[in-house]
Design an enzyme around this catalytic site. Structure first.
Site, short mmCIF file in Angstrom:
data_model
loop_
_atom_site.label_atom_id
_atom_site.label_comp_id
_atom_site.label_asym_id
_atom_site.label_seq_id
_atom_site.Cartn_x
_atom_site.Cartn_y
_atom_site.Cartn_z
N GLY A 60 0.78 -1.11 0.14
CA GLY A 60 -0.22 -0.25 -0.42
C GLY A 60 0.87 1.19 -0.16
O GLY A 60 2.23 1.46 0.00
N SER A 65 3.94 7.39 3.82
CA SER A 65 4.22 6.08 3.63
C SER A 65 4.01 5.40 2.62
O SER A 65 2.99 5.89 1.83
CB SER A 65 4.42 4.91 5.00
N THR A 66 5.20 4.08 2.49
CA THR A 66 4.39 3.05 1.42
C THR A 66 4.95 2.14 2.44
O THR A 66 6.22 2.25 2.96
CB THR A 66 5.20 3.01 0.16
N VAL A 67 3.27 1.16 1.92
CA VAL A 67 3.92 -0.49 2.92
C VAL A 67 4.24 -1.83 2.35
O VAL A 67 3.95 -1.81 0.72
CB VAL A 67 3.03 -0.39 3.39
N ASP A 182 -7.71 8.12 14.33
CA ASP A 182 -7.98 8.46 13.05
C ASP A 182 -8.51 6.71 12.71
O ASP A 182 -7.65 6.16 11.96
CB ASP A 182 -6.34 8.24 12.22
#
Length: 388
Positions: A60, A65-67, A182
């Site tokens: 994702g 960020s990226t995961v 969140d």
């Protein structure tokens, strides 16, 4: 190069066959309005980070960020690696996890938070990137709802999920002193499939979509805050924002209580509780507040006194100024498609959480032990609710 400490060899990937796309075509993180390519780490498939974690596939992306799906070469297990963009300074999520992990408590809510396994930094062409290594989990609850018939569950199916979430919030609020800010379905991840061990080999259970048994765990503390501090920041996804956030007032733990109600609604209803968009299809605070007036009635004077912005929406007597039309709808009318027993009890429970004044909202524990939430739960003692 093979490290003597690794228990698994890195996967070998064939040379990539890359189709060159039109550079004007934006994909994934490129579609984000704040995207700047130099802020993201230019990772490649098969890369080994920190001499331990091999990147296998992308899971994702987001603004910060990226995961990535990764293999821990040291412990021979799969993990999720979150690589932050540059320029973050102190990493808020890491600070929050350090607080959570430092708390010595047997509170059951701590078990239902996604674990942080490791953290480190890597250097990219444009600076440092903080990396967090999490336990690998399955799909999000929002993805699960997409595959659920009618995109909604029954009130009976709702209760175990919300009970567990309230137990987590009781730990975060009363023990760790953390506000998540969140809470939404995409941040509730289902467990990953468990391997089945036999005497001579390991058989992995087939699963599509990939998920295991059990209720979802709470994740993504990137926007969490310490409850010890005073807060005025703009937080929460637009339709989920608590009224004190909309009028730019101070806020505290009770924004999470508001979000629990929003999550509960999203689980049992195929339509969101708040639309909030104006005639141009743009999310608008005026429309948002007008919908809240329709659902909850006019706010009490104490709420309007929290911020000078209230005067833009209500006059001195508390009457709506008409900056957006108040829709002709109620919680009851919007709940017409909700299925399950005691819908009236659910709406009463919902109204307890959806109060204009944050101090009028119950605590997580109060919502957990609500009469409606406890219906159908066989308890040997009060503490058993936290294990349900």
């Amino acid at each position: 190069m093979f490290s003597s400490q690794w228990t698994s060899s890195p996967r070998k990937f064939p040379p990539p066959s890359i189709d060159v796309l039109d550079p004007s075509l934006k994909i994934e993180e490129e579609t984000l309005p704040t995207y700047r390519p130099e802020k993201y780490y230019p990772i490649y498939q098969g890369e080994v980070l920190h001499d331990r974690y091999q990147v296998l596939a992308k899971l994702g992306y987001g603004v910060t960020s990226t995961v990535w799906f990764g293999l821990d070469l040291l412990d021979s297990k799969y993990v999720a690696v979150k690589i932050y963009v540059t320029g973050q300074g102190r990493n808020r999520e890491l600070d929050i996890y350090n607080r959570i992990n430092s708390v010595e408590s047997d509170h059951p809510g701590k078990r239902f938070i996604r674990r942080l396994l490791d953290h480190f930094s890597i250097t990219g062409p444009h600076g440092q990137h903080v990396c967090l290594v999490h336990e690998l989990l399955g799909i999000s609850s929002s993805e699960l709802m997409e595959w659920t018939p009618g995109h909604a569950m029954t009130l009976e199916d709702l209760k175990p999920v919300i009970r567990q979430l309230l137990v987590v919030l009781d730990f975060l609020h009363s023990v760790a002193r953390v506000i998540h800010t969140d809470l939404q379905l995409k941040n509730l991840l289902l467990p990953a499939p468990e391997p089945k061990a036999l005497s001579s080999r390991t058989i992995y259970l087939s699963s599509f979509p990939p998920t295991g048994r059990g209720l979802p765990l709470l994740c993504d503390f990137g926007e969490a805050r310490f409850g010890d501090d005073e807060h005025h920041e703009d937080i929460m996804p637009n339709p989920y924002r608590a009224p004190e956030v909309i009028i730019r007032s101070s806020w505290d733990y009770k924004v999470d209580i508001w979000n629990v109600a929003m999550i509960a609604w999203d689980i049992v209803s195929p339509c969101t509780l708040i639309n909030g968009k104006n005639q141009d299809g743009v999310f608008d605070d005026r429309n948002h507040l007008a919908e809240l007036v329709a659902l909850l009635g006019s706010p009490p004077p104490h709420f309007r006194q929290r911020s000078h912005l209230s005067s833009a929406f209500w006059d001195e007597s508390g009457s709506w100024k008409g900056s957006a039309p108040i829709p002709d709808q109620t919680l009851e009318s919007l709940a017409s498609n909700i299925t399950g027993e005691d819908k009236e009890g659910f709406l009463r429970w919902l109204r307890r959480a959806l109060r204009w004044n944050p101090e009028d909202r119950p605590t997580a524990l109060d919502l957990l032990y609500d009469e409606w939430m406890m219906q159908g739960l066989k308890m040997r003692g009060k503490g058993d609710a936290a294990k349900a």
